[in-house]
Write an enzyme that holds these catalytic residues in place. Structure first.
Site, PDB file in Angstrom:
ATOM      1  N   SER A 103     -10.849   0.173  14.258  1.00 25.68           N
ATOM      2  CA  SER A 103     -10.050  -0.376  13.664  1.00 25.68           C
ATOM      3  C   SER A 103      -9.610  -0.783  14.028  1.00 25.68           C
ATOM      4  CB  SER A 103      -8.695   0.667  12.516  1.00 25.68           C
ATOM      5  OG  SER A 103      -7.876  -0.275  11.719  1.00 25.68           O
ATOM      6  N   CYS A 149      -3.348  -4.174   4.367  1.00 30.49           N
ATOM      7  CA  CYS A 149      -2.625  -4.786   4.550  1.00 30.49           C
ATOM      8  C   CYS A 149      -2.791  -6.210   4.296  1.00 30.49           C
ATOM      9  CB  CYS A 149      -2.498  -4.441   6.123  1.00 30.49           C
ATOM     10  SG  CYS A 149      -1.738  -2.923   6.489  1.00 30.49           S
ATOM     11  N   GLU A 168       1.139  -1.546  -0.453  1.00 26.75           N
ATOM     12  CA  GLU A 168      -0.241   0.174   0.337  1.00 26.75           C
ATOM     13  C   GLU A 168       1.003   1.463  -0.226  1.00 26.75           C
ATOM     14  OE1 GLU A 168      -1.526   0.689   4.078  1.00 26.75           O
ATOM     15  OE2 GLU A 168      -1.709  -0.639   4.096  1.00 26.75           O
ATOM     16  N   HIS A 178      -2.372 -10.854  11.592  1.00 26.72           N
ATOM     17  CA  HIS A 178      -1.237  -9.066  11.289  1.00 26.72           C
ATOM     18  C   HIS A 178      -1.372  -8.406  12.314  1.00 26.72           C
ATOM     19  CE1 HIS A 178      -0.794  -5.766   9.264  1.00 26.72           C
ATOM     20  NE2 HIS A 178      -2.402  -4.881  10.072  1.00 26.72           N
TER      21      HIS A 178
END
Length: 388
Positions: free
Chosen positions: A201, A111, A79, A233
């Protein structure tokens, strides 16, 4: 046919910022960084590195002359792309000298890009059993000096070669996927730093994990005790711990709880030392787990990938017999040879990055010990070179 990860490698900057120093400079309790988000060091990326050079430096460790001839597909997850049209895979192919008949594309979804590449490579190899696919997840996480996201910055690249009959992991054919259009993290075209709603998030990360994990168990008929390790992640390592706790807190099996927590600690070691890799974070966690060498053939690992905006996927992989021979201490030894920088030095390096511009620019590449560097820009074209 068994398909999976045959080789892995990792690269980041030779510079780092101690999180304790950053906390003190921001008038914060160091334990808020060291324990609260679970980070010890943050990679400080030189202005002579970008997503292309980071990827090339990581892949150089596993792409020998034989691989240069055999690789037929390059999948570049990022990204932090350097061009709105040209794929980073093309630059990577050229820098590494990979044969010109190999194809390549760049994959973007926050991601999630490298995980999308993993699934694409599975299908490609199933159709072409002799294929060898090079995948990279390469990013620089930038939020801005003094911002709330500053403590979760970092950068680096993970490179993977996938093939039939792999030496490290056999990837399962089942997965559970979830996509929602949400604004928890984004980076408008006019910005080089990301925007993020941190609490939102974090909540969505856990929600996505729990839903995809439960869907995976329902699809496969498996139970949580089938997994030796669950890895994540890791935008910051405490995030993965929160997600893991969300599915083990009600377990009656204390031995399983303890084992999953122990393997999670092994999986987050490297991420604690580097910070946020964006697309590479999950796979750095995987590399960390493999380097602990506490797995055995047939052990099943659950992997949760999350890309804000948002996509999440849970899938599994089994450890291949003899994997220990293909993970070496030399692969990560360079982390102990890095140089610590002060907060003032970090801020100067951060501000020196080349921003989108029409003017020519020269980086401080002479100070960079990495094999591949970005020398700057001439006539709006990036100039890359192998110098070491």
């Amino acid at each position: 046919m068994k398909i999976g990860i045959d080789k892995m490698s990792f690269f980041t900057s030779d510079l780092y910022l101690p999180m304790e120093d950053l906390a003190k400079a921001r008038n914060e309790d160091p334990n808020k960084y060291l324990i609260g988000i679970g980070q010890s060091k943050q990679a400080v990326i030189r202005n002579s590195q970008d997503s292309v050079t980071l990827a090339a430096n990581a892949a150089l460790k596993i792409v020998d002359d034989n691989e240069k001839e055999k690789i037929d597909l390059i999948l570049f997850g990022t990204e932090s792309g350097v061009d709105n049209s040209k794929s980073g895979a093309i630059y990577l192919q050229s820098l590494l000298g990979i044969n010109s008949s190999a194809s390549g594309v760049e994959l973007k979804q926050a991601c999630f890009g490298l995980t999308a590449g993993i699934q694409m490579a599975m299908g490609h190899i199933a159709l072409h059993p002799e294929s060898r696919v090079l995948l990279v997840g390469s990013d620089i996480a930038r939020y801005g000096i003094g911002t709330l996201g500053e403590k979760t910055q970092g950068g680096g690249a993970v490179a993977i070669i996938m093939s039939a009959n792999p030496h490290l992991l056999e990837i399962g054919t089942q997965s559970a996927h979830l996509t929602k259009d949400i604004m928890d993290f984004w980076r408008p075209l006019n910005r080089s730093e990301a925007l993020v709603d941190g609490k939102y998030s974090s909540a969505e990360f856990i929600n996505f994990f729990k839903e995809t994990f439960e869907n995976y168990l329902e699809k496969t008929g498996e139970e949580i005790d089938k997994f030796t390790a669950l890895i994540f992640h890791l935008p910051y390592t405490k995030m993965g711990l929160k997600a893991l706790r969300s599915v083990i807190e009600d377990l009656d099996n204390d031995d399983l709880k303890e084992s999953l927590l122990e393997h999670f600690e092994e999986s987050r070691y490297l991420n604690r030392e580097v910070g946020n890799l964006y697309t590479g974070s999950l796979y750095l966690s995987l590399l960390s787990l493999l380097h602990a060498r506490n797995l055995k053939a047939g052990d099943q690992i659950g992997l949760f990938s999350y890309g804000s905006g948002a996509e999440g996927e849970f899938y599994s992989a089994k450890v291949v017999e003899g994997y220990e021979k293909y993970v070496t201490d030399e692969e990560i030894a360079f982390l102990d040879q890095r140089t610590s920088v002060s907060v003032a030095e970090y801020e100067q390096i951060y501000r020196s990055f080349m921003r989108p511009q029409t003017a020519d620019y020269r980086t401080e590449f002479e100070n960079d010990p990495a094999p591949f560097v970005l020398k700057g820009q001439q006539q709006q074209q990036r100039i890359y070179e192998k110098v070491n």
